[in-house]
Scaffold this active site. Structure first.
Site, PDB file in Angstrom:
ATOM      1  N   GLU A   1       0.831  -1.198   0.000  1.00 18.83           N
ATOM      2  CA  GLU A   1       0.000   0.000   0.000  1.00 18.83           C
ATOM      3  C   GLU A   1       0.874   1.259   0.000  1.00 18.83           C
ATOM      4  OE1 GLU A   1      -2.347  -0.005   3.523  1.00 18.83           O
ATOM      5  OE2 GLU A   1      -3.113   2.014   3.234  1.00 18.83           O
TER       6      GLU A   1
ATOM      7  N   ASP B   1      -1.395  -1.588   5.710  1.00 12.90           N
ATOM      8  CA  ASP B   1      -1.383  -1.129   7.097  1.00 12.90           C
ATOM      9  C   ASP B   1      -2.484  -1.809   7.902  1.00 12.90           C
ATOM     10  OD1 ASP B   1       0.690   0.555   6.656  1.00 12.90           O
ATOM     11  OD2 ASP B   1      -0.561   2.330   6.289  1.00 12.90           O
TER      12      ASP B   1
END
Ligand code: 0RA
Length: 635
Positions: A427, A500
């Site tokens: 990400e 995350d």
């Protein structure tokens, strides 16, 4: 007990020894799955009795001592002397491997690789087992320990009615785990109730509960059978027409089909043979798909909706938005495929196709309004697919012009052997940079994904393909997608999603999983998709350092008071440097990956629909149930 063993006793001991020595050969494994397999085996026997028309209710009870009781109201296992073995028939069933088959109960005896190993296997793998039979006005009982008879058949009282109760405690010497899971059992029992119209299955949990929580008991009973199943599957979607169903027996094959189109883009077609989910499909599924394709094309041509010069609708166009359950029951099912969940009996294809054609042709003729809605939907799918193909051809040509064709953002690895290579989907560019610093350049590749990935549940293929992140990913994987997906071209055998541990991260993860599940299903089914697990805490004391991945691990390191420890909570990948990320999350031997599995396709479909579909209410409910559902899906 006498030491002069009879032939029968020797056979029993040999059988027990074989099962206890290699339990995996009989029940798959000795972990969670194998443990639950014991319950399924007992329940399957009771369902067989119900399928033969003799039982109406099954009660499954989880008891406080870790045992499980499965009771039915069928005819009761016979207790008369078995001519050959010279012991009561029930003792033969309980102690001799595969004895069930010898009785030739008739009806549709399941003989898959997954089920039907025989109740004697459950007996052999149980610390103790008690079998009770109600027949001829009496209650009969036998007891066993690890498969060995410790109490011969005995009349223990009077009884009304008939039935069988199998009560067993899995042997802790055999199983690594001992706890039955409500969620796992409930799903299978619900499925069995859908597949066997009118059968009432109750699951009751009598294990101690946390104070204030009620004792759980649920009964599953569906008078609509698989029609109720489709109704339930589509509960949160908008349907285009009432459910179309058919049920008939032909040449000894019992066929039941229920289907309904919705305004969604994915198809949900579940097939079963003798109550076993045929994840890999097979002849019944082929027959179904072929018949629906022909019926819709035939109708569209006849009504002029498809002109002579138009291409026919493909099966992929025709199944878009279709929810269906196809269930067949037959005497001699042939289970094939890697996981023995593919029905191989060729004659079943034409039997299913014939019945579905008849029913669907009739429905379309009788219901022009619904017929038009269905054909329109399929033609839209066809247009979107054509547009997607053009876009794909264009991007292919473009790639060819650009050389290797691999996206510039991809940080590739050196090793050319796909089986050893891993692709981290990371990400954001900054975490991508950290991951690049921490990877093993030999076999670990990094693809940073920027921004949001499109939600494939809400958009058609052409839109999905217009999304740059998706195109980049497809090119990096090398497999193509959708109907052109080819797992053999996969460039990395492990695809690791690294996001995350916050809401955005979990959103991206879900979008990626949905894309893989919808457009590259074999990738998921064959276990190529993983989730990286970064630690939640870094802990220091003096020069020593630990990582904790759960609250419990944190507690285990720092104890109750946590004095003298410095604790750092990690919220995102960006908070770690390359070395830390490598050490905790990427390096083989240290990292913890979660493999995504699709043990339960029904559950997975429901979760993706809930999570990513149009309706808001289910999504709220999902967020409410978040922890639980994630556990189910094994994310
Ligand atoms: C063999 C023959 C008969 C019934 C059964 C087996 C039977 C097995 C199980 C296992 C669980 N529940 C069961 N219920 C019945 C038929 C006996 C007769 O003719 O009465």
């Amino acid at each position: 007990m006498s030491t002069n063993y009879t032939g029968e006793q020797i056979e029993v001991l040999r059988g027990l020894e074989a099962v206890r020595k290699r339990p995996g050969m009989y029940i798959g494994n000795t972990a969670e799955r194998g443990l639950h397999q014991l319950v399924y085996e007992a329940v399957d026997n009771a369902v067989d009795e119900a399928m033969a028309g003799h039982a109406r209710t099954i009660q499954v009870v989880l008891l406080a001592d870790g045992s499980c009781s499965v009771e039915d109201d069928g005819r009761g296992i016979p207790i008369d002397m078995h001519a050959e073995e010279r012991v009561p028939a029930v003792e033969v069933v309980m102690t001799i491997l595969h004895a069930g088959a010898k009785f030739g109960k008739g009806g549709y005896k399941v003989s898959g690789g997954l089920h039907g190993v025989g109740i004697s296997v459950v007996n052999a793998l149980s610390e103790w087992m008690i079998t009770e039979v109600k027949r001829d006005g009496f209650l009969w009982q036998m007891k066993f320990e690890r498969g060995i008879t410790v109490q011969k058949l005995k009349k223990i009282g009077k009884a009304t009615g008939t039935g069988t109760r199998q009560w067993f405690k899995p042997d802790p010497e055999v199983f690594e785990v001992s706890e039955f899971h409500w969620d796992i059992l409930q799903k299978r029992l619900r499925e069995l109730a859908f597949l066997n119209r009118g059968l009432a299955i109750t699951l009751r949990d009598e294990r101690p509960v946390r104070s204030g929580e009620p004792v759980r008991e649920r009964t599953y009973e569906f008078d609509g059978g698989i029609v109720s199943f489709v109704e339930w599957l589509n509960g949160k979607k908008d349907a285009l027409h009432p459910i179309i169903s058919t049920h008939a027996e032909r040449d000894g094959v019992d066929v039941e089909v229920a289907m309904q189109y919705t305004d969604t883009y994915a198809d949900q077609i579940f097939s079963y043979a003798n109550n076993i989910a045929t994840i890999e499909g097979g002849m019944h599924l082929q027959g179904f798909r072929q018949a629906v394709t022909n019926a819709v094309n035939g109708y569209a041509r006849k009504r002029g909706m498809l002109k002579e010069s138009d291409n026919s609708l493909s099966t992929d166009d025709i199944v878009e938005g279709l929810t269906a359950v196809v269930s067949v029951k037959l005497q001699d099912p042939q289970f094939e495929g890697q996981t023995k969940t593919k029905l191989g009996n060729a004659r079943v294809r034409s039997i299913v196709a014939g019945l579905v054609s008849e029913r669907l042709d009739f429905f379309l003729e009788e219901n022009p309004k619904y017929a038009r809605a269905i054909v329109d939907k399929c033609m839209q799918a066809q247009r979107a697919r054509d547009a997607a193909k053009k876009a794909r051809d264009l991007s292919r040509r473009k790639n060819a012009l650009e050389g290797s064709g691999l996206p510039g953002k991809l940080v590739d690895c050196k090793n050319g052997n796909a089986a050893e290579c891993e692709l981290f989907l990371v990400e954001g560019d900054s975490a991508g940079g950290t991951a690049k610093g921490g990877r093993d350049p030999n076999n670990q590749a990094i693809l940073p994904l920027r921004g949001k990935i499109i939600n494939v549940e809400k958009a058609r293929l052409d839109k999905v393909l217009a999304n740059e992140e998706i195109r980049t990913m497809i090119t990096a994987l090398g497999t193509g997608f959708g109907d052109e997906f080819n797992v053999e071209k996969l460039r990395y055998h492990k695809i690791i999603i690294m996001t995350d541990a916050d809401v955005d991260g979990s959103h991206i993860r879900t979008l990626l999983l949905t894309f893989f599940y919808r457009q590259m299903k074999p990738l998921v089914v064959e276990g190529h998709v993983f989730i990286a697990q970064p630690p939640l805490y870094g802990i220091r004391k003096g020069k020593r350092q630990w990582w904790a991945f759960t609250e419990a691990e944190l507690k285990a390191v720092i104890g109750e008071d946590g004095k003298d420890f410095t604790i750092q909570q990690y919220k995102g990948l960006g908070e770690m440097d390359a070395e830390q990320l490598a050490e905790t999350t990427m390096e083989v031997g240290h990292r913890r990956l979660k493999q995504i599995t699709v043990e339960d396709a029904v559950e997975a479909e429901q979760i993706f629909t809930d999570l990513m579909g149009d309706k808001v209410e289910p999504r709220k409910q999902y967020i409410f149930d978040y922890a639980k559902s994630v556990k189910n899906l094994d994310l």
